[in-house]
Design a protein around this motif. Structure first.
Motif, PDB file in Angstrom:
ATOM      1  N   ASP A 128     -28.405   3.090 -23.671  1.00  0.00           N
ATOM      2  CA  ASP A 128     -27.225   2.991 -24.569  1.00  0.00           C
ATOM      3  C   ASP A 128     -25.982   3.587 -23.918  1.00  0.00           C
ATOM      4  O   ASP A 128     -24.880   3.060 -24.044  1.00  0.00           O
ATOM      5  CB  ASP A 128     -27.492   3.737 -25.887  1.00  0.00           C
ATOM      6  CG  ASP A 128     -28.441   2.942 -26.765  1.00  0.00           C
ATOM      7  OD1 ASP A 128     -28.595   1.727 -26.486  1.00  0.00           O
ATOM      8  OD2 ASP A 128     -29.026   3.518 -27.692  1.00  0.00           O
ATOM      9  N   LEU A 129     -26.207   4.703 -23.210  1.00  0.00           N
ATOM     10  CA  LEU A 129     -25.079   5.378 -22.557  1.00  0.00           C
ATOM     11  C   LEU A 129     -24.445   4.488 -21.484  1.00  0.00           C
ATOM     12  O   LEU A 129     -23.207   4.367 -21.391  1.00  0.00           O
ATOM     13  CB  LEU A 129     -25.575   6.686 -21.922  1.00  0.00           C
ATOM     14  CG  LEU A 129     -24.452   7.567 -21.325  1.00  0.00           C
ATOM     15  CD1 LEU A 129     -23.537   8.092 -22.412  1.00  0.00           C
ATOM     16  CD2 LEU A 129     -25.058   8.689 -20.518  1.00  0.00           C
ATOM     17  N   ILE A 130     -25.335   3.802 -20.716  1.00  0.00           N
ATOM     18  CA  ILE A 130     -24.821   2.899 -19.673  1.00  0.00           C
ATOM     19  C   ILE A 130     -24.012   1.772 -20.303  1.00  0.00           C
ATOM     20  O   ILE A 130     -22.894   1.444 -19.877  1.00  0.00           O
ATOM     21  CB  ILE A 130     -25.988   2.334 -18.811  1.00  0.00           C
ATOM     22  CG1 ILE A 130     -26.569   3.453 -17.932  1.00  0.00           C
ATOM     23  CG2 ILE A 130     -25.510   1.176 -17.914  1.00  0.00           C
ATOM     24  CD1 ILE A 130     -27.912   3.150 -17.327  1.00  0.00           C
ATOM     25  N   ILE A 131     -24.570   1.171 -21.389  1.00  0.00           N
ATOM     26  CA  ILE A 131     -23.855   0.086 -22.092  1.00  0.00           C
ATOM     27  C   ILE A 131     -22.500   0.588 -22.587  1.00  0.00           C
ATOM     28  O   ILE A 131     -21.463  -0.074 -22.444  1.00  0.00           O
ATOM     29  CB  ILE A 131     -24.707  -0.430 -23.300  1.00  0.00           C
ATOM     30  CG1 ILE A 131     -25.991  -1.082 -22.819  1.00  0.00           C
ATOM     31  CG2 ILE A 131     -23.887  -1.409 -24.172  1.00  0.00           C
ATOM     32  CD1 ILE A 131     -25.826  -2.383 -22.068  1.00  0.00           C
ATOM     33  N   PHE A 132     -22.515   1.790 -23.132  1.00  0.00           N
ATOM     34  CA  PHE A 132     -21.275   2.372 -23.667  1.00  0.00           C
ATOM     35  C   PHE A 132     -20.214   2.532 -22.560  1.00  0.00           C
ATOM     36  O   PHE A 132     -19.054   2.127 -22.714  1.00  0.00           O
ATOM     37  CB  PHE A 132     -21.589   3.732 -24.313  1.00  0.00           C
ATOM     38  CG  PHE A 132     -20.354   4.485 -24.725  1.00  0.00           C
ATOM     39  CD1 PHE A 132     -19.625   4.097 -25.860  1.00  0.00           C
ATOM     40  CD2 PHE A 132     -19.903   5.569 -23.988  1.00  0.00           C
ATOM     41  CE1 PHE A 132     -18.482   4.787 -26.223  1.00  0.00           C
ATOM     42  CE2 PHE A 132     -18.767   6.258 -24.354  1.00  0.00           C
ATOM     43  CZ  PHE A 132     -18.050   5.862 -25.479  1.00  0.00           C
ATOM     44  N   LEU A 133     -20.674   3.077 -21.412  1.00  0.00           N
ATOM     45  CA  LEU A 133     -19.738   3.299 -20.295  1.00  0.00           C
ATOM     46  C   LEU A 133     -19.186   1.978 -19.752  1.00  0.00           C
ATOM     47  O   LEU A 133     -17.993   1.856 -19.450  1.00  0.00           O
ATOM     48  CB  LEU A 133     -20.415   4.087 -19.162  1.00  0.00           C
ATOM     49  CG  LEU A 133     -20.652   5.562 -19.470  1.00  0.00           C
ATOM     50  CD1 LEU A 133     -21.483   6.205 -18.371  1.00  0.00           C
ATOM     51  CD2 LEU A 133     -19.344   6.305 -19.660  1.00  0.00           C
ATOM     52  N   ILE A 134     -20.093   0.961 -19.649  1.00  0.00           N
ATOM     53  CA  ILE A 134     -19.649  -0.352 -19.161  1.00  0.00           C
ATOM     54  C   ILE A 134     -18.592  -0.926 -20.110  1.00  0.00           C
ATOM     55  O   ILE A 134     -17.533  -1.427 -19.694  1.00  0.00           O
ATOM     56  CB  ILE A 134     -20.841  -1.328 -19.012  1.00  0.00           C
ATOM     57  CG1 ILE A 134     -21.705  -0.895 -17.817  1.00  0.00           C
ATOM     58  CG2 ILE A 134     -20.358  -2.780 -18.810  1.00  0.00           C
ATOM     59  CD1 ILE A 134     -23.034  -1.612 -17.702  1.00  0.00           C
ATOM     60  N   THR A 135     -18.843  -0.811 -21.417  1.00  0.00           N
ATOM     61  CA  THR A 135     -17.902  -1.341 -22.421  1.00  0.00           C
ATOM     62  C   THR A 135     -16.536  -0.656 -22.288  1.00  0.00           C
ATOM     63  O   THR A 135     -15.484  -1.307 -22.305  1.00  0.00           O
ATOM     64  CB  THR A 135     -18.436  -1.125 -23.853  1.00  0.00           C
ATOM     65  OG1 THR A 135     -19.790  -1.521 -23.869  1.00  0.00           O
ATOM     66  CG2 THR A 135     -17.629  -1.888 -24.883  1.00  0.00           C
ATOM     67  N   VAL A 136     -16.607   0.685 -22.146  1.00  0.00           N
ATOM     68  CA  VAL A 136     -15.348   1.426 -22.026  1.00  0.00           C
ATOM     69  C   VAL A 136     -14.590   0.982 -20.778  1.00  0.00           C
ATOM     70  O   VAL A 136     -13.382   0.736 -20.821  1.00  0.00           O
ATOM     71  CB  VAL A 136     -15.627   2.952 -21.984  1.00  0.00           C
ATOM     72  CG1 VAL A 136     -14.375   3.720 -21.555  1.00  0.00           C
ATOM     73  CG2 VAL A 136     -16.104   3.436 -23.339  1.00  0.00           C
ATOM     74  N   ASN A 137     -15.331   0.833 -19.665  1.00  0.00           N
ATOM     75  CA  ASN A 137     -14.687   0.419 -18.411  1.00  0.00           C
ATOM     76  C   ASN A 137     -14.063  -0.963 -18.517  1.00  0.00           C
ATOM     77  O   ASN A 137     -12.936  -1.191 -18.064  1.00  0.00           O
ATOM     78  CB  ASN A 137     -15.702   0.428 -17.256  1.00  0.00           C
ATOM     79  CG  ASN A 137     -15.798   1.818 -16.656  1.00  0.00           C
ATOM     80  OD1 ASN A 137     -14.811   2.529 -16.604  1.00  0.00           O
ATOM     81  ND2 ASN A 137     -16.991   2.227 -16.261  1.00  0.00           N
ATOM     82  N   ILE A 138     -14.825  -1.889 -19.109  1.00  0.00           N
ATOM     83  CA  ILE A 138     -14.295  -3.257 -19.269  1.00  0.00           C
ATOM     84  C   ILE A 138     -13.037  -3.223 -20.129  1.00  0.00           C
ATOM     85  O   ILE A 138     -12.012  -3.851 -19.823  1.00  0.00           O
ATOM     86  CB  ILE A 138     -15.372  -4.200 -19.869  1.00  0.00           C
ATOM     87  CG1 ILE A 138     -16.461  -4.450 -18.816  1.00  0.00           C
ATOM     88  CG2 ILE A 138     -14.747  -5.536 -20.306  1.00  0.00           C
ATOM     89  CD1 ILE A 138     -17.678  -5.193 -19.324  1.00  0.00           C
ATOM     90  N   GLY A 139     -13.118  -2.454 -21.192  1.00  0.00           N
ATOM     91  CA  GLY A 139     -11.955  -2.317 -22.083  1.00  0.00           C
ATOM     92  C   GLY A 139     -10.749  -1.785 -21.331  1.00  0.00           C
ATOM     93  O   GLY A 139      -9.632  -2.286 -21.460  1.00  0.00           O
ATOM     94  N   PHE A 140     -11.000  -0.785 -20.497  1.00  0.00           N
ATOM     95  CA  PHE A 140      -9.929  -0.182 -19.724  1.00  0.00           C
ATOM     96  C   PHE A 140      -9.302  -1.190 -18.754  1.00  0.00           C
ATOM     97  O   PHE A 140      -8.075  -1.297 -18.632  1.00  0.00           O
ATOM     98  CB  PHE A 140     -10.486   1.028 -18.958  1.00  0.00           C
ATOM     99  CG  PHE A 140      -9.445   1.739 -18.148  1.00  0.00           C
ATOM    100  CD1 PHE A 140      -8.438   2.499 -18.760  1.00  0.00           C
ATOM    101  CD2 PHE A 140      -9.433   1.643 -16.767  1.00  0.00           C
ATOM    102  CE1 PHE A 140      -7.479   3.141 -18.020  1.00  0.00           C
ATOM    103  CE2 PHE A 140      -8.465   2.281 -16.016  1.00  0.00           C
ATOM    104  CZ  PHE A 140      -7.484   3.039 -16.640  1.00  0.00           C
ATOM    105  N   ILE A 141     -10.224  -1.946 -18.079  1.00  0.00           N
ATOM    106  CA  ILE A 141      -9.727  -2.957 -17.121  1.00  0.00           C
ATOM    107  C   ILE A 141      -8.852  -3.990 -17.841  1.00  0.00           C
ATOM    108  O   ILE A 141      -7.770  -4.356 -17.385  1.00  0.00           O
ATOM    109  CB  ILE A 141     -10.908  -3.647 -16.384  1.00  0.00           C
ATOM    110  CG1 ILE A 141     -11.537  -2.646 -15.408  1.00  0.00           C
ATOM    111  CG2 ILE A 141     -10.459  -4.901 -15.627  1.00  0.00           C
ATOM    112  CD1 ILE A 141     -12.913  -3.024 -14.911  1.00  0.00           C
ATOM    113  N   PHE A 142      -9.315  -4.436 -19.038  1.00  0.00           N
ATOM    114  CA  PHE A 142      -8.533  -5.404 -19.828  1.00  0.00           C
ATOM    115  C   PHE A 142      -7.157  -4.840 -20.168  1.00  0.00           C
ATOM    116  O   PHE A 142      -6.143  -5.508 -20.091  1.00  0.00           O
ATOM    117  CB  PHE A 142      -9.282  -5.775 -21.113  1.00  0.00           C
ATOM    118  CG  PHE A 142     -10.088  -7.031 -20.936  1.00  0.00           C
ATOM    119  CD1 PHE A 142      -9.470  -8.263 -20.717  1.00  0.00           C
ATOM    120  CD2 PHE A 142     -11.486  -6.983 -20.973  1.00  0.00           C
ATOM    121  CE1 PHE A 142     -10.219  -9.418 -20.555  1.00  0.00           C
ATOM    122  CE2 PHE A 142     -12.238  -8.135 -20.801  1.00  0.00           C
ATOM    123  CZ  PHE A 142     -11.611  -9.360 -20.590  1.00  0.00           C
TER     124      PHE A 142
END
Lengths: 122, 370
Positions: free
Chosen positions: B5-19
């Motif tokens: 879950d933590l990995i998914i959360f971090l990936i989501t945050v990163n993608i959001g940041f990139i967007f």
């Protein structure tokens, strides 16, 4: 006419207008400068017969340029017409005292400017 | 939360940041493109206008101008006004008239008139400003309508444009509009009335008489009345001197008193000396200053003793202007400062003022090479 004219005026539209008017009068060798520094740099190597000089220009102001020109033996023969704002009567007196050959107040009539130039270069 | 879950959360945050970064860059780049486009369009328009107008000014060729002017629409109005203002404010004579007439004969003039009622504030302001520059009375109805605009700046621009056109028949409407504004300083009022030029004095006097007869009442239009009186003084409209003198004798409003004294001084109406000199003892320091200035305009040497006493006034401006007046009337400051009759009196304020004025005058005269 083979006379060389420099125009130092920071408003490009007005400089262009003056140039075109003088062109129509037969003056073909006309160079425009938009600030005092460029003019001073250029004038060291090439002296015009007439300089149309705006009092309020960026860089070195018109009064300082006039003083330098008229104070130097190699350039004091250059005829200078100052362009000043109508309200600055003190500027006009100062310009004439410093050796300006004539002055034109803004707003000016291009036709009047043209005849003053011709008179000075006659 | 397990490690998946933590990995998914971090990936989501990163993608959001990139967007977010992409959107931000997109915004900046789009802004730059739009601004460059506008700049290029402006340069192109300026080039076309120059190509059309310069030959008109130099060779009186109207055909190119009319062609170019026909392409100016409301969208280009702002740029057009910027371009034309440079010429109109720098040239005069026949060339100025030719430009004005070319614009007047073109479709641009109607666009300008119609734009005074545009929904866009800038368009309204620009068009009114330009109509003022063009000085054609035919647009007066549009400008009168603009006096009722919902925006203060548009209303003031309309007043200024009417003044530039020197439409004296609209003076009553202008004065009404100015009175409604309840401005807090007279600067704007005086500037506006001044724009009408010297010819405003006669209708102004008529309007002032119609407004108040000979007695100035205390009402919300005091500032306007004061400005009207001052303008007549500024232009030295001597025909109004008697009327203003009468107002000075009757009014109790300091604002009006000041403007009357200013005007009578400018007109050098020495018949009003008695009415003016009474105000040298006014409780309002500004009134005392205006009276001192008027005494100087009158060159009234009989009042030198009074001016000497005002060198000890509690207000700095009164002391300063009294010293200036004495200086201009060639008063012997040196003899005065060392006179035995002043021995033992508290004169520090007067001496300081005298030294200040003498230094100021000496510096000015030295710089001017006198």
């Amino acid at each position: 006419m083979l006379k060389k004219v420099f125009i130092c005026e920071d408003e490009p539209a007005i400089a262009k207008l003056i140039k075109l008017r003088l062109n129509a009068d037969g003056f073909k060798d006309i160079t425009i400068f938009d600030n005092g520094e460029k003019l001073c740099e250029h004038i060291k190597g090439e002296k015009p017969d007439l300089l149309l000089l705006d009092v309020m220009i960026p860089g070195i102001d018109g009064m300082t340029i006039l003083k330098t020109l008229k104070g130097d033996d190699s350039s004091k023969h250059v005829k200078v017409i100052m362009l000043t704002a109508l309200s600055k009567e003190a500027d006009i007196v100062k310009c004439l005292d410093m050796g300006a050959d004539d002055y034109i107040t803004k707003p000016f009539s291009p036709a009047e400017l043209s005849s003053r130039v011709k008179k000075i270069l006659r | 939360m397990d490690s998946f879950d933590l990995i998914i959360f971090l990936i989501t945050v990163n993608i959001g940041f990139i967007f977010l970064v992409i959107i931000l860059f997109g915004y900046i780049i789009t802004g730059k493109i739009i601004s460059n486009y506008r700049e290029t369009r402006k340069k192109k328009l300026f080039g076309e206008l120059e190509d059309a107008f310069l030959p008109l000014i130099v060779a009186n060729d109207e055909s190119g101008v009319q062609k170019t002017l026909s392409t100016i629409g409301v969208k280009n109005l702002e740029n057009f006004i910027e371009f034309i203002s440079v010429y109109l404010s720098n040239i005069k004579g026949d060339d100025f008239d030719r430009i004005i007439n070319a614009i007047y004969k073109s479709p641009v003039f109607k666009i300008l008139c119609d734009s005074t009622a545009s929904d866009d504030l800038d368009t309204r302001l620009y068009s009114i400003y330009c109509l003022g520059l063009l000085q054609k009375p035919v647009c007066i109805d549009n400008l009168l309508n603009a006096l009722d605009d919902g925006n203060f700046f548009v209303r003031m621009a309309a007043v200024k444009a009417i003044a530039e056109i020197k439409c004296f028949s609209a003076l009553d409407r202008v004065l009404e509009a100015l009175a409604r504004e309840k401005l807090v300083t007279s600067y704007k009022l005086s500037e506006t009335l001044w724009s009408f030029g010297e010819e405003i004095c006669e209708p102004l006097l008529a309007a002032l008489k119609k407004r108040d007869g000979r007695i100035v009442r205390i009402h919300e239009e005091d500032l306007l009345t004061a400005s009207m009186i001052e303008i007549m003084g500024y232009f030295k409209f001597f025909d109004a001197a008697e009327e203003i003198h009468a107002v000075l004798k009757e009014t109790k409003v300091n604002l009006i008193v000041k403007s009357c004294i200013y005007s009578l001084g400018k007109m050098v109406y020495t018949d009003s000396l008695h009415a003016v000199e009474m105000h040298l003892d006014s409780r309002d320091p500004e009134v005392r200053v205006s009276a001192v200035k008027a005494i100087l305009e009158f060159r009234c040497v009989e009042k030198i003793d009074k001016l000497k006493s005002l060198l000890n006034d509690s207000d700095w401006n009164v002391r300063y202007n009294s010293a200036i007046a004495l200086y201009e009337m060639s008063f012997d400051f040196q003899g005065y400062m060392f006179s035995p009759e002043l021995a033992g009196q508290e004169m520090s304020m007067a001496y300081r003022t005298i030294v200040h004025v003498l230094t100021e005058k000496y510096t000015t005269e030295t710089e001017a090479g006198i």
